[in-house]
Design a protein around this motif. Structure first.
Motif, mmCIF file in Angstrom:
data_model
loop_
_atom_site.group_PDB
_atom_site.id
_atom_site.type_symbol
_atom_site.label_atom_id
_atom_site.label_comp_id
_atom_site.label_asym_id
_atom_site.label_seq_id
_atom_site.Cartn_x
_atom_site.Cartn_y
_atom_site.Cartn_z
ATOM 1 N N TRP A 99 -6.836 0.057 -6.256
ATOM 2 C CA TRP A 99 -8.031 -0.761 -6.411
ATOM 3 C C TRP A 99 -9.180 0.147 -6.820
ATOM 4 C CZ3 TRP A 99 -8.635 -5.189 -2.306
ATOM 5 C CH2 TRP A 99 -9.279 -6.280 -2.898
ATOM 6 N N TRP A 100 -10.267 0.157 -6.034
ATOM 7 C CA TRP A 100 -11.372 1.077 -6.287
ATOM 8 C C TRP A 100 -12.026 1.382 -4.954
ATOM 9 C CZ3 TRP A 100 -16.618 -0.738 -5.777
ATOM 10 C CH2 TRP A 100 -16.733 -2.119 -5.566
ATOM 11 N N GLU A 101 -12.983 2.317 -4.956
ATOM 12 C CA GLU A 101 -13.438 2.867 -3.680
ATOM 13 C C GLU A 101 -14.196 1.879 -2.800
ATOM 14 O OE1 GLU A 101 -17.607 5.075 -4.966
ATOM 15 O OE2 GLU A 101 -15.769 6.230 -4.756
ATOM 16 N N GLY A 102 -14.819 0.855 -3.390
ATOM 17 C CA GLY A 102 -15.541 -0.127 -2.575
ATOM 18 C C GLY A 102 -14.649 -0.782 -1.536
ATOM 19 N N CYS B 181 5.404 1.075 9.338
ATOM 20 C CA CYS B 181 5.083 2.036 8.280
ATOM 21 C C CYS B 181 5.462 1.528 6.897
ATOM 22 C CB CYS B 181 5.757 3.375 8.574
ATOM 23 S SG CYS B 181 5.050 4.194 10.024
ATOM 24 N N ALA B 182 6.208 0.445 6.833
ATOM 25 C CA ALA B 182 6.401 -0.253 5.561
ATOM 26 C C ALA B 182 5.313 -1.301 5.373
ATOM 27 C CB ALA B 182 7.777 -0.909 5.521
ATOM 28 N N ALA B 183 4.869 -1.891 6.480
ATOM 29 C CA ALA B 183 3.843 -2.937 6.409
ATOM 30 C C ALA B 183 2.512 -2.402 5.903
ATOM 31 C CB ALA B 183 3.661 -3.584 7.783
ATOM 32 N N LEU B 184 2.193 -1.159 6.247
ATOM 33 C CA LEU B 184 0.903 -0.599 5.828
ATOM 34 C C LEU B 184 0.757 -0.567 4.304
ATOM 35 C CD1 LEU B 184 -1.806 0.774 6.398
ATOM 36 C CD2 LEU B 184 -0.574 2.959 6.493
ATOM 37 N N PRO B 185 1.652 0.108 3.565
ATOM 38 C CA PRO B 185 1.500 0.083 2.107
ATOM 39 C C PRO B 185 1.703 -1.310 1.520
ATOM 40 C CG PRO B 185 3.565 1.140 2.708
ATOM 41 C CD PRO B 185 2.789 0.962 3.973
ATOM 42 N N ALA B 186 2.605 -2.089 2.123
ATOM 43 C CA ALA B 186 2.847 -3.439 1.610
ATOM 44 C C ALA B 186 1.576 -4.276 1.654
ATOM 45 C CB ALA B 186 3.950 -4.119 2.419
ATOM 46 N N SER B 187 0.809 -4.134 2.725
ATOM 47 C CA SER B 187 -0.409 -4.936 2.867
ATOM 48 C C SER B 187 -1.407 -4.640 1.753
ATOM 49 C CB SER B 187 -1.053 -4.673 4.235
ATOM 50 O OG SER B 187 -1.558 -3.349 4.330
ATOM 51 N N ILE B 188 -1.472 -3.384 1.329
ATOM 52 C CA ILE B 188 -2.427 -3.012 0.284
ATOM 53 C C ILE B 188 -1.940 -3.480 -1.081
ATOM 54 C CG2 ILE B 188 -3.652 -1.075 -0.779
ATOM 55 C CD1 ILE B 188 -3.374 0.389 1.917
ATOM 56 N N PHE B 189 -0.645 -3.427 -1.310
ATOM 57 C CA PHE B 189 -0.102 -3.990 -2.548
ATOM 58 C C PHE B 189 -0.386 -5.489 -2.617
ATOM 59 C CE2 PHE B 189 2.222 -0.052 -3.059
ATOM 60 C CZ PHE B 189 2.430 0.039 -4.426
ATOM 61 N N TYR B 190 -0.153 -6.188 -1.517
ATOM 62 C CA TYR B 190 -0.405 -7.629 -1.501
ATOM 63 C C TYR B 190 -1.890 -7.930 -1.713
ATOM 64 C CZ TYR B 190 4.325 -8.647 0.153
ATOM 65 O OH TYR B 190 5.686 -8.777 0.262
ATOM 66 N N ALA B 191 -2.749 -7.066 -1.199
ATOM 67 C CA ALA B 191 -4.191 -7.274 -1.351
ATOM 68 C C ALA B 191 -4.615 -7.220 -2.812
ATOM 69 C CB ALA B 191 -4.961 -6.226 -0.550
ATOM 70 N N THR B 192 -3.853 -6.493 -3.622
ATOM 71 C CA THR B 192 -4.178 -6.372 -5.048
ATOM 72 C C THR B 192 -3.258 -7.240 -5.902
ATOM 73 O OG1 THR B 192 -2.756 -4.411 -5.219
ATOM 74 C CG2 THR B 192 -5.082 -4.040 -4.752
ATOM 75 N N ASN B 193 -2.646 -8.242 -5.250
ATOM 76 C CA ASN B 193 -1.774 -9.202 -5.953
ATOM 77 C C ASN B 193 -0.586 -8.533 -6.636
ATOM 78 O OD1 ASN B 193 -3.353 -11.551 -5.316
ATOM 79 N ND2 ASN B 193 -4.851 -10.853 -6.836
ATOM 80 N N ARG B 194 -0.049 -7.521 -5.981
ATOM 81 C CA ARG B 194 1.157 -6.860 -6.461
ATOM 82 C C ARG B 194 2.262 -7.022 -5.423
ATOM 83 N NH1 ARG B 194 -3.054 -3.327 -7.990
ATOM 84 N NH2 ARG B 194 -2.931 -2.466 -10.103
ATOM 85 N N THR B 195 3.481 -6.996 -5.891
ATOM 86 C CA THR B 195 4.626 -6.981 -4.986
ATOM 87 C C THR B 195 4.969 -5.530 -4.678
ATOM 88 O OG1 THR B 195 5.520 -9.022 -5.908
ATOM 89 C CG2 THR B 195 7.046 -7.611 -4.675
ATOM 90 N N PRO B 196 5.007 -5.143 -3.416
ATOM 91 C CA PRO B 196 5.299 -3.735 -3.099
ATOM 92 C C PRO B 196 6.701 -3.350 -3.551
ATOM 93 C CG PRO B 196 5.323 -5.094 -1.114
ATOM 94 C CD PRO B 196 4.778 -5.952 -2.204
ATOM 95 N N PRO B 197 6.831 -2.255 -4.299
ATOM 96 C CA PRO B 197 8.161 -1.804 -4.734
ATOM 97 C C PRO B 197 9.034 -1.444 -3.529
ATOM 98 C CG PRO B 197 6.411 -0.676 -5.941
ATOM 99 C CD PRO B 197 5.758 -1.388 -4.804
ATOM 100 N N LEU B 198 10.309 -1.670 -3.668
ATOM 101 C CA LEU B 198 11.231 -1.387 -2.571
ATOM 102 C C LEU B 198 11.218 0.087 -2.186
ATOM 103 C CD1 LEU B 198 14.316 -3.634 -3.461
ATOM 104 C CD2 LEU B 198 12.598 -3.999 -1.672
ATOM 105 N N TRP B 199 11.047 0.972 -3.178
ATOM 106 C CA TRP B 199 11.067 2.397 -2.852
ATOM 107 C C TRP B 199 9.859 2.781 -2.002
ATOM 108 C CZ3 TRP B 199 7.308 5.921 -4.028
ATOM 109 C CH2 TRP B 199 6.407 5.597 -5.046
ATOM 110 N N VAL B 200 8.735 2.105 -2.206
ATOM 111 C CA VAL B 200 7.549 2.374 -1.384
ATOM 112 C C VAL B 200 7.804 1.941 0.057
ATOM 113 C CG1 VAL B 200 5.135 1.745 -0.991
ATOM 114 C CG2 VAL B 200 5.936 2.220 -3.318
ATOM 115 N N LEU B 201 8.395 0.764 0.219
ATOM 116 C CA LEU B 201 8.709 0.278 1.562
ATOM 117 C C LEU B 201 9.714 1.193 2.252
ATOM 118 C CD1 LEU B 201 9.040 -3.563 0.857
ATOM 119 C CD2 LEU B 201 7.007 -2.265 1.532
ATOM 120 N N ALA B 202 10.728 1.609 1.492
ATOM 121 C CA ALA B 202 11.750 2.487 2.068
ATOM 122 C C ALA B 202 11.158 3.833 2.466
ATOM 123 C CB ALA B 202 12.890 2.682 1.069
ATOM 124 N N ALA B 203 10.307 4.379 1.606
ATOM 125 C CA ALA B 203 9.683 5.671 1.910
ATOM 126 C C ALA B 203 8.805 5.570 3.150
ATOM 127 C CB ALA B 203 8.862 6.147 0.713
ATOM 128 N N GLY B 204 8.024 4.496 3.237
ATOM 129 C CA GLY B 204 7.182 4.304 4.411
ATOM 130 C C GLY B 204 8.005 4.196 5.681
#
Length: 230
Positions: A33-36, A140-163
């Motif tokens: 997103w951006w810093e705001g 630890c998967a929910a944290l990155p997933a929540s930010i992806f969802y906030a920007t109208n993106r589907t969190p990639p599976l590799w991001v969830l797995a890594a988290g």
């Protein structure tokens, strides 16, 4: 409120991990997103982490007292259990509302709050169970997933797995230092059952798998490409 008491509340929140998770949320939000909104997301994530940390110290007070853990502010007498419990009950609805109406949005906020719920569930139940890694994996998967969802993106599976893998690895490493005391107190999570050697091996394997996963991910060569992930 004096600086000493502020520090006590910060220590009771397990300030190191809290700052680490908050920082991760800020960096990821900045990339997506951006810093705001990133600052606001980091703040709402911080509130959730305070609830997890404080509830942990409240629940563990008796055991911490038994083992004379003077690094714990409740045991050291810097704040009382009642004061920390009151602060937790005041903060909990604020954290829930802030996450749902903030930049994370309803979907992202609820996903992050699922992670907060997992942290609290670990404190009160899962730490005694062989399923103790489960809340870490989900949270630890929910944290990155929540930010992806906030920007109208589907969190990639590799991001969830890594988290998830990093969260579980942290769980095993974090428990090692207190294995003996935990066993005396009847805490029977998976690391306590496997012992120091087994826990260390599992943590290292999970970290290695996370590195391999990242090196084979779309952002391994160009971190800015994470903005393009759908």
């Amino acid at each position: 409120m004096s600086l000493i008491r502020v520090r006590a509340y910060a220590k009771a929140a397990h300030f190191g991990p809290t700052v680490l998770i908050t920082s991760i949320s800020f960096v990821l939000a900045m990339r997506l997103w951006w810093e705001g909104p990133a600052y606001l997301i980091a703040f709402t994530v911080f509130l959730g982490q305070l609830v997890i940390g404080w509830s942990n110290d409240i629940y563990d007070y008796g055991d911490d007292l038994k083992h004379a853990r003077l690094n714990k502010p409740l045991v050291a007498g810097e704040i009382t259990v009642e004061e920390l419990r009151k602060a937790t009950f005041i903060l909990l609805p604020i954290a829930v509302i802030a996450n749902v109406i903030g930049p994370l949005g309803v979907k992202g906020g609820l996903v992050y709050l699922l992670g907060v719920g997992c942290g609290i569930a670990y404190n009160f139940y899962f730490k005694f169970s062989p399923l103790s890694p489960l809340p870490y994996a989900v949270a630890c998967a929910a944290l990155p997933a929540s930010i992806f969802y906030a920007t109208n993106r589907t969190p990639p599976l590799w991001v969830l797995a890594a988290g998830s893998m990093l969260g579980v690895a942290f769980h095993f490493l974090n428990v090692i230092k207190d294995l003996a005391h935990d066993r005396e107190s009847g805490i029977g999570g998976l690391p306590q059952r496997l012992g120091k050697a087994g826990s260390s091996v599992i943590a290292l394997v999970l970290i290695a798998l996370t590195v391999v996963l990242f090196l084979n991910s779309p952002v391994s060569q160009d971190l800015s490409s994470i903005k393009l992930l759908k």
